[in-house]
Scaffold this active site. Structure first.
Site, short mmCIF file in Angstrom:
data_model
loop_
_atom_site.label_atom_id
_atom_site.label_comp_id
_atom_site.label_asym_id
_atom_site.label_seq_id
_atom_site.Cartn_x
_atom_site.Cartn_y
_atom_site.Cartn_z
N ASP A 182 -7.40 0.69 -0.10
CA ASP A 182 -7.80 -0.63 0.36
C ASP A 182 -8.78 -0.51 1.50
OD1 ASP A 182 -6.18 -1.63 -1.54
OD2 ASP A 182 -4.72 -2.22 -0.09
N1 URA Z 1 -0.95 0.70 -1.29
C1 URA Z 1 -1.53 -0.42 -0.80
O1 URA Z 1 -1.01 -1.41 -0.59
N2 URA Z 1 -2.84 -0.14 -0.35
C2 URA Z 1 -3.48 1.00 -0.36
O2 URA Z 1 -4.50 1.27 0.15
C3 URA Z 1 -2.79 1.97 -1.00
C4 URA Z 1 -1.57 1.81 -1.41
#
Ligand code: URA
Length: 231
Positions: free
Chosen positions: A102
């Site tokens: 993310d």
């Molecule tokens: N899970 C999430 O919520 N975000 C990420 O970036 C990776 C795994």
């Protein structure tokens, strides 16, 4: 593509020519004579017929990047900088990301031009371990570990998450190991307890740990052994 098809697709060769050249051992892939028409040829292979170059083969490229917060795990974005903007490499249009993070997540990200390699790595059946360091707004309670180990139901996908391992490191910090990669999975798992993730950092994918020498935003090529280990 199969080597016999690759040869027969060339404008100056028929299928019969292709078969004969193969049987005679006149075709070389990456320098070695290959007689098996079913041999897989990829854009990365050098293919020669009697020393005549049919395909030069482009280099396969594999990188690990320490993704910083505030950039998008995408190859293009109209608004924000992307992880590819951090790479000083030619032919960036060929590159793609294996296992996104993310916008505000940090840590290990793999980038390659080898689609087969990255697809294999993220196949659901593969169950590659992904290890995350997590910090949360509220204290992490001991019973989360049991719930994560049993799996959580995700209504949107209509599935139960695979058993995950939670190691509590401090009241608001833990290490979580997943064997799949659902959308926002870590945040949704802690969200089940109304506990917001405030920091998320991927430390490892399979046998590959983020190189501690890489500062956020830095990257390096993977070694041959690292590439093979992840295959
Ligand atoms: N899970 C999430 O919520 N975000 C990420 O970036 C990776 C795994």
């Amino acid at each position: 593509m199969r080597l016999d098809r690759f040869l027969a697709n060339l404008p100056h060769l028929s299928r019969q020519d292709a078969r004969l050249h193969l049987a005679a051992g006149r075709v070389r892939v990456d320098g070695a004579s290959v007689r098996d028409g079913q041999h897989e040829v990829r854009v990365f292979n050098r293919v020669e017929l009697d020393g005549e170059l049919l395909q030069a083969g482009k280099p396969a490229r594999y990188f690990m990047l320490h993704k910083p917060a505030g950039c998008v795990s995408a190859t293009r974005d109209a608004e924000h900088r992307t992880v590819l903007d951090l790479l000083d490499e030619p032919d960036k249009d060929d590159l793609h990301i294996g296992g996104r993070l993310d916008f505000n997540s940090t840590g290990l990200l793999l980038i390659t031009n080898d689609g087969q390699w990255s697809r294999r790595m993220t196949l659901p059946g593969r169950k590659l371990a992904k290890v995350y360091y997590v910090e949360t707004e509220q204290p992490i309670e001991a019973h989360y570990a049991q719930v994560f180990a049993e799996g959580l139901y995700f209504r949107y996908e209509d599935l139960t998450t695979l058993p995950a391992h939670l190691e509590i490191l401090a009241p608001r910090a833990a290490r979580l190991t997943l064997h799949e990669g659902r959308y926002h999975q870590v945040k949704r798992m802690f969200g089940h307890f109304q506990n917001k993730v405030t920091r998320l950092h991927r430390e490892r994918m399979g046998s590959l740990s983020l190189d501690p020498q890489l500062a956020p935003g830095q990257y390096r090529a993977l070694s041959a052994a690292e590439i093979a280990d992840l295959e």
